[in-house]
Design a protein around this motif. Structure first.
Motif, PDB file in Angstrom:
ATOM      1  N   ASP A   1       0.867  -1.177   0.000  1.00 49.46           N
ATOM      2  CA  ASP A   1       0.000   0.000   0.000  1.00 49.46           C
ATOM      3  C   ASP A   1       0.901   1.222   0.000  1.00 49.46           C
ATOM      4  OD1 ASP A   1      -1.675   2.165   0.701  1.00 49.46           O
ATOM      5  OD2 ASP A   1      -3.052   0.841   1.765  1.00 49.46           O
TER       6      ASP A   1
ATOM      7  N   ARG B   1       0.232   4.235   0.693  1.00 49.53           N
ATOM      8  CA  ARG B   1       0.042   5.086   1.884  1.00 49.53           C
ATOM      9  C   ARG B   1       0.908   4.601   3.038  1.00 49.53           C
ATOM     10  NH1 ARG B   1      -6.214   4.553   2.710  1.00 49.53           N
ATOM     11  NH2 ARG B   1      -5.561   2.413   2.248  1.00 49.53           N
ATOM     12  N   ARG B   2       0.974   3.283   3.182  1.00 53.47           N
ATOM     13  CA  ARG B   2       1.844   2.733   4.215  1.00 53.47           C
ATOM     14  C   ARG B   2       3.299   3.071   3.934  1.00 53.47           C
ATOM     15  NH1 ARG B   2      -0.822  -3.311   4.501  1.00 53.47           N
ATOM     16  NH2 ARG B   2      -2.536  -2.826   5.933  1.00 53.47           N
TER      17      ARG B   2
ATOM     18  N   THR C   1       3.923   6.632   4.867  1.00 54.47           N
ATOM     19  CA  THR C   1       3.997   6.732   6.326  1.00 54.47           C
ATOM     20  C   THR C   1       5.320   6.204   6.834  1.00 54.47           C
ATOM     21  OG1 THR C   1       1.595   6.428   6.465  1.00 54.47           O
ATOM     22  CG2 THR C   1       2.866   6.084   8.480  1.00 54.47           C
TER      23      THR C   1
ATOM     24  N   GLY D   1      -2.701   7.209  10.646  1.00 57.07           N
ATOM     25  CA  GLY D   1      -2.523   7.022   9.214  1.00 57.07           C
ATOM     26  C   GLY D   1      -2.590   5.574   8.770  1.00 57.07           C
TER      27      GLY D   1
END
Length: 430
Positions: free
Chosen positions: A188, A190-191, A194, A408
């Motif tokens: 992912d 987004r991971r 982060t 998040g």
């Protein structure tokens, strides 16, 4: 204003719990973490700042640096300050910057408010530990037990009850490793973003920990056990290089030079002798070579202070912590054996942090008080395996439930696809 920040931190804790956990789980977790939050404030007032015993010192140093950052902001304007701007920041720019924001808002020293922020971070880490355990196959009962134990582990409690940087370090390291395990299951972006942010912050807390996290993160991003994905590896390499090269100005020189410099400094005889001075020093007969006597060093790194070791009140406090650690370590071995049958990739990711990290610390081992603090992230990551051992055998065949969370991360909580201060110096023959 200081008390307002304390209340705001407690409200933020409730928000983190409810956002990241299902309602039923949150109802059980929140009272525990609010108690852990309050306990840290109580220890801060009644123990750390009351003069009950003489411990620490670097916490005061971080507060002093935070005051210096505030003065710098008044002259130069609000900005992220690094060692290039203020040389004495060294590798602690993030904690000092966070404390400086609190000091600025309070218009002066605010140790209680700063401690509330550290306590909030510690409690958020307990949420991460819960989700991490669920991710690798622990059931809700086992993961909750681990959350409670983690919240009140004496070493972790003590070093998140004042303005130490150990809470920042543990949160960033454990969350990064957890993300590596989560990405190994499902990539992912987004991971990944982060993760890059966490590594950037970690660089300004303990730079060498970024490299200690690198191997498990690469394994996670490579997606072992699945079709090899160059997209994962390339994305990780680009983001990691960007984080280190763009924001890694803690020291002069390339990031790879930083870790070599720090390792050589920690292993140097001068530093080891300096660390060995005082009550909790350990002098190994290694001929000046940090790699000699590695067996006894590993023993002390993992298991000291021993129950029979004589020393002062802080060492006795450390013995409570180490007895809990013995219990966790025993169960972690059991959990590792079970995970070997269920998910060898995740086990490899965890061990690729725990084993090299322990060996690296062993080569610098000279003081039980330092190890009492330094091994906190290793204990946290290892103890996740204990939750696997506590999971009922009948659930061994179930799919892992939950994803690691921090601000998040995915929101899940139920079943889903997610110095010590001894008064003696010990000599150990190698």
């Amino acid at each position: 204003m200081e008390y307002f920040i304390v209340v705001a931190a407690a409200v933020a804790l409730a928000f983190i719990v409810h956002v990241n956990l299902d309602a039923g789980v949150a109802r059980r977790v929140l009272p525990v973490l609010l108690a852990a939050f309050a306990a840290r404030l109580a220890v801060h007032v009644l123990v750390m700042r009351s003069g009950v015993f003489d411990y620490g010192g670097d916490n005061m140093g971080y507060e002093s640096r935070a005051l210096g950052i505030v003065e710098y902001w008044k002259r130069e304007g609000f900005q992220f300050v690094t060692a290039e701007d203020m040389s004495y920041l060294a590798s602690v720019a993030v904690p000092c910057q966070v404390f400086a924001i609190v000091v600025y808002l309070c218009d002066g020293p605010a140790p209680l408010a700063c401690t509330a922020v550290v306590a909030l971070l510690a409690c958020a880490l307990c949420v991460v530990v819960y989700k991490f355990a669920r991710l690798i196959g622990a059931d809700d009962r086992a993961a909750f037990m681990l959350l409670v134990v983690s919240a009140f582990m004496p070493a972790f409690l003590l070093h998140t009850s004042d303005t130490y940087k150990d809470g920042f370090n543990a949160f960033l390291v454990v969350t990064s490793i957890g993300l590596g395990a989560a990405i190994a299951r499902r990539f992912d972006m987004r991971r990944l973003l982060t993760l890059a942010l966490l590594l950037w912050a970690l660089w300004y807390v303990r730079p060498y920990m970024v490299f200690m996290c690198a191997v498990p993160l690469i394994l996670g991003l490579a997606g072992l056990g699945k079709a090899f994905s160059m997209r994962r590896v390339f994305a990780f390499a680009v983001l990691l290089a960007f984080a280190l090269l763009t924001f890694g100005g803690v020291y002069d020189g390339a990031p790879t030079g930083v870790i070599q410099e720090q390792l050589e400094l920690g292993q140097s005889e001068v530093i080891r002798r300096a660390n060995g001075d005082g009550g909790s020093g350990v002098d190994f007969e290694d001929g000046g070579n940090p790699w000699n006597a590695i067996g006894p060093k590993l023993l002390y790194t993992l298991l000291s202070p021993f129950p029979w070791t004589q020393g002062g009140p802080v060492l006795q406090f450390g013995k409570i912590d180490v007895l809990i650690w013995y219990f966790l370590l025993y169960n972690a071995v059991r959990g590792a054996r079970r995970l070997w049958r269920q998910d060898r990739v995740t086990l490899l990711i965890l061990l690729s942090f725990v084993i090299p990290g322990t060996i690296a610390y062993a080569t610098t081992m000279a003081n039980m008080g330092l190890i009492f603090r330094q091994r906190i992230p290793i204990i946290m990551v290892t103890s996740v395996l204990a939750a696997v051992a506590w999971t009922k055998e009948a659930r061994d065949g179930e799919q892992p439930a939950g994803d690691v969370v921090s601000p998040g991360f995915d929101r899940t909580g139920g079943a889903s696809n997610a110095q010590a201060g001894p008064s003696t110096v010990t000599r150990v023959d190698g």
